[in-house]
Design a protein around this motif. Structure first.
Motif, PDB file in Angstrom:
ATOM      1  N   ASN A 118       0.485  -1.569   0.033  1.00  0.00           N
ATOM      2  CA  ASN A 118      -0.195  -0.005  -0.334  1.00  0.00           C
ATOM      3  C   ASN A 118       0.813   1.413   0.097  1.00  0.00           C
ATOM      4  O   ASN A 118       0.368   2.132   0.700  1.00  0.00           O
ATOM      5  CB  ASN A 118      -1.039   0.070   1.025  1.00  0.00           C
ATOM      6  CG  ASN A 118      -0.540   0.061   2.958  1.00  0.00           C
ATOM      7  OD1 ASN A 118       0.673   0.293   3.157  1.00  0.00           O
ATOM      8  ND2 ASN A 118      -1.236  -0.836   3.324  1.00  0.00           N
ATOM      9  N   ARG A 121      -1.518   2.107  -3.137  1.00  0.00           N
ATOM     10  CA  ARG A 121      -2.803   1.507  -3.718  1.00  0.00           C
ATOM     11  C   ARG A 121      -2.954   0.860  -4.726  1.00  0.00           C
ATOM     12  O   ARG A 121      -3.785   1.731  -5.270  1.00  0.00           O
ATOM     13  CB  ARG A 121      -3.680   1.570  -2.153  1.00  0.00           C
ATOM     14  CG  ARG A 121      -4.851   0.975  -1.603  1.00  0.00           C
ATOM     15  CD  ARG A 121      -5.340   1.208  -0.382  1.00  0.00           C
ATOM     16  NE  ARG A 121      -4.713   1.242   0.611  1.00  0.00           N
ATOM     17  CZ  ARG A 121      -4.695   0.233   1.044  1.00  0.00           C
ATOM     18  NH1 ARG A 121      -5.061  -1.130   0.861  1.00  0.00           N
ATOM     19  NH2 ARG A 121      -4.521   0.140   2.299  1.00  0.00           N
ATOM     20  N   THR A 122      -2.854  -0.554  -4.741  1.00  0.00           N
ATOM     21  CA  THR A 122      -3.743  -0.832  -6.145  1.00  0.00           C
ATOM     22  C   THR A 122      -4.588  -2.063  -5.009  1.00  0.00           C
ATOM     23  O   THR A 122      -4.867  -3.296  -6.177  1.00  0.00           O
ATOM     24  CB  THR A 122      -2.924  -1.093  -6.771  1.00  0.00           C
ATOM     25  OG1 THR A 122      -1.500  -2.649  -5.852  1.00  0.00           O
ATOM     26  CG2 THR A 122      -2.342   0.004  -7.845  1.00  0.00           C
ATOM     27  N   TYR A 123      -4.676  -2.330  -4.146  1.00  0.00           N
ATOM     28  CA  TYR A 123      -5.285  -3.364  -3.474  1.00  0.00           C
ATOM     29  C   TYR A 123      -6.336  -3.280  -2.378  1.00  0.00           C
ATOM     30  O   TYR A 123      -6.251  -2.275  -1.676  1.00  0.00           O
ATOM     31  CB  TYR A 123      -4.625  -4.653  -2.567  1.00  0.00           C
ATOM     32  CG  TYR A 123      -3.413  -6.021  -3.276  1.00  0.00           C
ATOM     33  CD1 TYR A 123      -3.710  -6.799  -4.041  1.00  0.00           C
ATOM     34  CD2 TYR A 123      -1.961  -4.772  -3.748  1.00  0.00           C
ATOM     35  CE1 TYR A 123      -2.065  -7.379  -4.225  1.00  0.00           C
ATOM     36  CE2 TYR A 123      -1.501  -6.220  -4.781  1.00  0.00           C
ATOM     37  CZ  TYR A 123      -1.826  -7.028  -4.814  1.00  0.00           C
ATOM     38  OH  TYR A 123      -1.239  -7.762  -5.712  1.00  0.00           O
ATOM     39  N   PRO A 124      -7.468  -4.306  -2.902  1.00  0.00           N
ATOM     40  CA  PRO A 124      -8.362  -3.146  -1.891  1.00  0.00           C
ATOM     41  C   PRO A 124      -7.922  -2.943   0.041  1.00  0.00           C
ATOM     42  O   PRO A 124      -7.284  -3.719   0.287  1.00  0.00           O
ATOM     43  CB  PRO A 124      -9.368  -4.739  -1.844  1.00  0.00           C
ATOM     44  CG  PRO A 124      -9.263  -5.641  -2.623  1.00  0.00           C
ATOM     45  CD  PRO A 124      -7.470  -4.794  -3.267  1.00  0.00           C
ATOM     46  N   PHE A 125      -8.671  -2.199   0.593  1.00  0.00           N
ATOM     47  CA  PHE A 125      -8.370  -2.375   1.677  1.00  0.00           C
ATOM     48  C   PHE A 125      -8.075  -2.862   2.882  1.00  0.00           C
ATOM     49  O   PHE A 125      -9.989  -3.669   2.695  1.00  0.00           O
ATOM     50  CB  PHE A 125      -8.857  -0.715   2.501  1.00  0.00           C
ATOM     51  CG  PHE A 125      -8.615   0.454   2.051  1.00  0.00           C
ATOM     52  CD1 PHE A 125      -7.838   1.676   2.298  1.00  0.00           C
ATOM     53  CD2 PHE A 125      -9.226   0.838   0.984  1.00  0.00           C
ATOM     54  CE1 PHE A 125      -7.515   2.399   1.746  1.00  0.00           C
ATOM     55  CE2 PHE A 125      -8.988   2.004   0.249  1.00  0.00           C
ATOM     56  CZ  PHE A 125      -8.051   2.715   1.240  1.00  0.00           C
ATOM     57  N   ASP A 128      -4.102  -6.405   2.959  1.00  0.00           N
ATOM     58  CA  ASP A 128      -2.157  -5.275   3.433  1.00  0.00           C
ATOM     59  C   ASP A 128      -1.802  -6.443   3.891  1.00  0.00           C
ATOM     60  O   ASP A 128      -2.041  -6.942   5.175  1.00  0.00           O
ATOM     61  CB  ASP A 128      -2.920  -4.225   4.048  1.00  0.00           C
ATOM     62  CG  ASP A 128      -3.808  -3.176   3.867  1.00  0.00           C
ATOM     63  OD1 ASP A 128      -5.485  -2.873   4.091  1.00  0.00           O
ATOM     64  OD2 ASP A 128      -3.299  -2.670   2.571  1.00  0.00           O
ATOM     65  N   LYS A 174      -6.563  -4.494 -12.403  1.00  0.00           N
ATOM     66  CA  LYS A 174      -7.066  -3.123 -11.747  1.00  0.00           C
ATOM     67  C   LYS A 174      -8.282  -3.451 -11.066  1.00  0.00           C
ATOM     68  O   LYS A 174      -9.081  -3.959 -11.738  1.00  0.00           O
ATOM     69  CB  LYS A 174      -7.499  -1.388 -12.158  1.00  0.00           C
ATOM     70  CG  LYS A 174      -8.581  -0.831 -12.075  1.00  0.00           C
ATOM     71  CD  LYS A 174      -8.018   1.247 -13.130  1.00  0.00           C
ATOM     72  CE  LYS A 174      -8.921   2.268 -12.528  1.00  0.00           C
ATOM     73  NZ  LYS A 174      -8.974   3.167 -12.892  1.00  0.00           N
ATOM     74  N   LEU A 177     -11.077  -0.994  -4.729  1.00  0.00           N
ATOM     75  CA  LEU A 177     -10.478  -0.563  -4.083  1.00  0.00           C
ATOM     76  C   LEU A 177     -12.187  -0.258  -2.849  1.00  0.00           C
ATOM     77  O   LEU A 177     -12.044   0.092  -2.131  1.00  0.00           O
ATOM     78  CB  LEU A 177      -9.659   0.546  -3.757  1.00  0.00           C
ATOM     79  CG  LEU A 177      -8.900   0.974  -4.275  1.00  0.00           C
ATOM     80  CD1 LEU A 177      -7.897   2.601  -4.266  1.00  0.00           C
ATOM     81  CD2 LEU A 177      -7.605   0.088  -4.613  1.00  0.00           C
ATOM     82  N   ARG A 179     -13.612  -1.823   0.790  1.00  0.00           N
ATOM     83  CA  ARG A 179     -13.089  -2.410   2.238  1.00  0.00           C
ATOM     84  C   ARG A 179     -13.096  -3.290   2.801  1.00  0.00           C
ATOM     85  O   ARG A 179     -14.176  -3.563   3.104  1.00  0.00           O
ATOM     86  CB  ARG A 179     -13.577  -0.458   3.107  1.00  0.00           C
ATOM     87  CG  ARG A 179     -13.391  -0.775   4.175  1.00  0.00           C
ATOM     88  CD  ARG A 179     -14.482   0.976   4.916  1.00  0.00           C
ATOM     89  NE  ARG A 179     -13.838   0.849   6.471  1.00  0.00           N
ATOM     90  CZ  ARG A 179     -13.459   1.468   6.962  1.00  0.00           C
ATOM     91  NH1 ARG A 179     -12.101   1.733   6.381  1.00  0.00           N
ATOM     92  NH2 ARG A 179     -13.003   1.269   8.316  1.00  0.00           N
TER      93      ARG A 179
END
Length: 249
Positions: A118, A121-125, A128, A174, A177, A179
């Motif tokens: 992150n 950031r290119t990954y969902p929250f 991580d 892509k 993102l 949560r």
């Protein structure tokens, strides 16, 4: 356990049998490259429940400062003679073990001091992970002063790319993102829904994205929550700290 926004969240049930911490540990166990799992908790009485969980599940643990999370991590790493530390927070029960392994591989290849999913950031929250060497952690522990830097273990590392060689793991595709972390009741409800609708174990990011593509409205339940809420709160403490420091000069 002393989370201000959702107290006791890590031992809350996500299904009839398993807690947030159960899911996190089970996800981590599917990593092919991860070494020893250690739970770094606090000396607070309410965290006796986490220690009991660790003992019951035969997981090693360490108890340290509640307010100075950076010190807790440093003392934990020192206690276990850890050369490299993979940091996963307990509010991310659906962290993807394949992403963890990808990060570990790239950390080793790049010979960096700090690697993360992150930095950009290119990954969902909630998907991580970050890795740093013990030397990097020790430098950070010695030099980080601001309250935000003591609370958010890697913040000083991220802010000082001139000191620490960094690597950012970028997603190959892509993705939204989403949560997928747990800070509030809405977050907890979404994770429970995801778990109830996905039968595969471990639950991978691809499984969650497939669910999102089929039922996007499910994910609207928590999309109003500020993902930087905790960080922004700690920045306010920085201002108070610097103001007090200035008045003492």
């Amino acid at each position: 356990m002393d989370s201000t926004r959702l107290p006791g969240k890590v031992l809350m049930k996500l299904d009839k049998k398993h807690t947030v911490l159960d899911y996190l540990i089970n996800q981590l166990k599917h990593s092919k490259l991860l070494g020893k799992i250690i739970i770094a908790t606090t000396n607070l009485e309410e965290d006796n429940a986490i220690v009991n969980f660790a003992k019951k599940n035969e997981i090693e643990y360490f108890r340290g400062e509640s307010d100075d999370v950076l010190d807790r991590y440093y003392q934990c790493a020192k206690n276990f003679s850890s050369d490299n530390i993979l940091r996963i927070t307990s509010d991310n029960p659906l962290v993807d073990p394949t992403v963890i392994d990808d990060l570990i591989i790239n950390y080793q290849k790049s010979s960096c001091d700090y690697a993360s999913t992150n930095l950009a950031r290119t990954y969902p929250f909630g998907i991580d992970a970050e890795i740093f060497s013990f030397n990097t952690l020790e430098k950070t522990w010695k030099n980080a002063i601001l309250p935000s830097e003591r609370e958010h273990v890697s913040l000083y590392m991220k802010k000082n790319s001139n000191i620490f060689k960094q690597f950012n793991l970028r997603n190959k595709i892509k993705v939204p993102l989403l949560r997928l972390t747990i800070d509030r009741e809405e977050d907890l409800e979404l994770i429970r829904i995801i778990i109830s609708k996905i039968s595969e174990r471990p639950i991978l990011m691809d499984n969650i994205l497939e669910l999102y593509n089929n039922e996007p409205k499910l994910f609207e339940i928590n999309n109003h929550i500020d993902p930087l809420e905790g960080y922004n709160k700690s920045i306010k403490y920085d201002k108070e700290f610097l103001k007090n420091q200035g008045s003492q000069l």
